[in-house]
Design an enzyme around this catalytic site. Structure first.
Site, PDB file in Angstrom:
ATOM      1  N   ASP A  77       0.868  -1.185   0.000  1.00 43.63           N
ATOM      2  CA  ASP A  77       0.000   0.000   0.000  1.00 43.63           C
ATOM      3  C   ASP A  77       0.896   1.224   0.000  1.00 43.63           C
ATOM      4  O   ASP A  77       2.015   1.172  -0.512  1.00 43.63           O
ATOM      5  CB  ASP A  77      -0.942  -0.035   1.207  1.00 43.63           C
ATOM      6  CG  ASP A  77      -2.266   0.677   0.942  1.00 43.63           C
ATOM      7  OD1 ASP A  77      -2.216   1.860   0.583  1.00 43.63           O
ATOM      8  OD2 ASP A  77      -3.336   0.061   1.096  1.00 43.63           O
ATOM      9  N   ASP A  78       0.436   2.336   0.564  1.00 43.50           N
ATOM     10  CA  ASP A  78       1.263   3.542   0.580  1.00 43.50           C
ATOM     11  C   ASP A  78       2.575   3.286   1.317  1.00 43.50           C
ATOM     12  O   ASP A  78       2.574   2.716   2.418  1.00 43.50           O
ATOM     13  CB  ASP A  78       0.530   4.683   1.282  1.00 43.50           C
ATOM     14  CG  ASP A  78      -0.693   5.167   0.510  1.00 43.50           C
ATOM     15  OD1 ASP A  78      -0.712   5.010  -0.726  1.00 43.50           O
ATOM     16  OD2 ASP A  78      -1.626   5.686   1.142  1.00 43.50           O
TER      17      ASP A  78
ATOM     18  N   GLY B  52       4.727  -0.444  -4.024  1.00 46.22           N
ATOM     19  CA  GLY B  52       3.791   0.227  -3.147  1.00 46.22           C
ATOM     20  C   GLY B  52       2.997   1.257  -3.911  1.00 46.22           C
ATOM     21  O   GLY B  52       3.020   1.289  -5.147  1.00 46.22           O
ATOM     22  N   HIS B  53       2.300   2.112  -3.185  1.00 41.76           N
ATOM     23  CA  HIS B  53       1.440   3.132  -3.800  1.00 41.76           C
ATOM     24  C   HIS B  53       2.023   4.532  -3.665  1.00 41.76           C
ATOM     25  O   HIS B  53       1.296   5.514  -3.819  1.00 41.76           O
ATOM     26  CB  HIS B  53       0.041   3.091  -3.166  1.00 41.76           C
ATOM     27  CG  HIS B  53      -0.680   1.802  -3.407  1.00 41.76           C
ATOM     28  ND1 HIS B  53      -1.915   1.536  -2.848  1.00 41.76           N
ATOM     29  CD2 HIS B  53      -0.356   0.699  -4.124  1.00 41.76           C
ATOM     30  CE1 HIS B  53      -2.311   0.320  -3.219  1.00 41.76           C
ATOM     31  NE2 HIS B  53      -1.376  -0.210  -3.985  1.00 41.76           N
ATOM     32  N   GLY B  54       3.315   4.624  -3.346  1.00 37.90           N
ATOM     33  CA  GLY B  54       3.958   5.920  -3.315  1.00 37.90           C
ATOM     34  C   GLY B  54       3.848   6.627  -1.980  1.00 37.90           C
ATOM     35  O   GLY B  54       3.489   6.045  -0.957  1.00 37.90           O
TER      36      GLY B  54
END
Length: 398
Positions: A222-223, A244-246
């Protein structure tokens, strides 16, 4: 003469006691969990032993260290609370394993520090959330009655803390949460979980200020880092993210609350094979708030799906009661950002129709995209006001 001699001895005694007390207060005392019954066999629940060691360390008037030596320790959910009488360190040399039985991991946190001042958590050890056994339960996007899975390590109302030289792997939920904290540093830490593990954010913070994250590697599902409402004075330097999502701000505005964030700097970071790079996301909902004074600079993107994105129509699991976002985004600078995009649209500014993004600055952007037909990267802007400076690839839409 005798009276003067007696008075002199009394003064000397008081001075000696004062020196002894001062020295005692300056001493560091170790509280080894093995002395409180901890067994490093990877099976025995050591939470009571850890808590006993913490309780006595917290009462020590000098510098205290809860010492977890080499070995593998099974630890159930534990809450380490202050305030303590002096600076305290939680030194993890060993390998800590979270429980895998559903009846034991259905809790909010695995390791929780609360109401502590002058806290250090370090040691080079490993926190193993053993999330593989729990990820199947993490279906909150489609199940409103989903269980609450534990954060690996959470800090609530902690001040003047330093977390460093740790490794967190396979969390059941978020790896590290910072809530209601002031002046917390997280450095030289490695965080990892598989790319397909649900909701395994690396570091998540809310209602906190003075947070510094440096020299840290985050690979998760995730993030890598998420900043939520009430966050300010954040410095994120020299962080490697991916998968991940940054690094995200938000999501914000879902529940109609006031959602303010300001004074955020992200510098000298790199993103590798992430779905997003630097992202701001707000729900298309009644929530109000302000996001301002953000600087992103000297950032490298390597095959990032959405390198630069503002999404004020965020709705990860429909149906949503969509309406123009009421979160105002302003004074955001993107400077010296380069690399390659994993999608044709390298820059997306999808801002609110009712509150357009204001004072956005794009300076020296160079994000390549190599499509099958040789087409390059593009940018999309909706409801944006700002300026572009220096080199722009893709061509700026501001």
């Amino acid at each position: 003469m005798g009276l003067k001699l007696t008075f002199g001895w009394v003064c000397l005694l008081i001075l000696s006691l004062s020196v002894c007390i001062t020295e005692a207060q300056g001493q560091t005392k170790d509280f080894n969990v093995k002395n409180y019954g901890a067994i490093a066999d990877g099976k025995t629940d050591n939470s009571k032993a850890f808590l006993k060691a913490w309780k006595e360390a917290c009462e020590w008037t000098g510098r205290a260290r809860v010492w977890i030596p080499m070995g593998t320790y099974r630890v159930n959910s534990a809450k380490f609370e202050g305030p303590c009488k002096g600076p305290i360190a939680f030194v993890i040399k060993g390998y800590l394993k979270a429980p895998t039985e559903p009846s034991l991991f259905i809790t909010e946190n695995w390791i929780n520090f609360r109401y502590v001042n002058n806290l250090t958590v370090s040691g080079g050890g490993v926190l193993d959330g053993q999330g593989k056994e729990a990820w199947a339960y993490n279906d909150c996007n489609k199940n409103p009655n989903c269980p609450s899975l534990p954060t690996t390590m959470r800090f609530d109302f902690v001040t003047n803390a330093w977390v460093h030289h740790l490794r967190s792997i396979n969390s059941k939920n978020t790896h590290i949460v910072v809530f209601g904290c002031v002046d917390v540093r997280i450095t030289t830490t490695r965080i990892s979980a598989p790319a397909d593990s649900p909701n395994t954010d690396g570091i998540k913070m809310a209602n906190s200020r003075g947070i510094k994250i440096q020299q840290t590697t985050i690979r998760t599902g995730d993030d890598c880092i998420a900043m939520l409402a009430g966050t300010s004075q954040v410095r994120i330097f020299n962080v490697t993210c991916g998968p991940g999502h940054g690094i995200s701000i938000g999501s914000l505005g879902k529940d109609g609350d006031k959602n303010d964030l300001f004074d955020i700097k992200v510098r000298n970071c790199s993103f590798h094979n992430t779905s997003d790079g630097i992202r701001i996301k707000t729900w298309a909902s009644p929530g109000i708030g302000k996001v301002s004074s953000l600087i992103y600079e000297d950032i490298f993107m390597n095959q990032v799906g959405n390198p630069i994105i503002i999404d004020q129509e965020y709705c990860p699991y429909p149906p949503c009661k969509t309406q123009p976002s009421r979160v105002q985004i302003s004074n955001v600078t993107y400077r010296n950002i380069w690399g390659n995009s994993g999608s044709k649209v390298a820059v997306t500014f999808r801002c609110s129709q009712s509150r357009p993004c204001r004072d956005l600055v794009m300076e020296n952007i160079n994000l390549h995209y190599h499509g099958r037909d040789g087409e390059g990267s593009t940018a999309i802007c909706n409801n944006v006001k700002g300026e572009s400076l220096g080199h722009q690839n893709p061509a700026s839409c501001i």
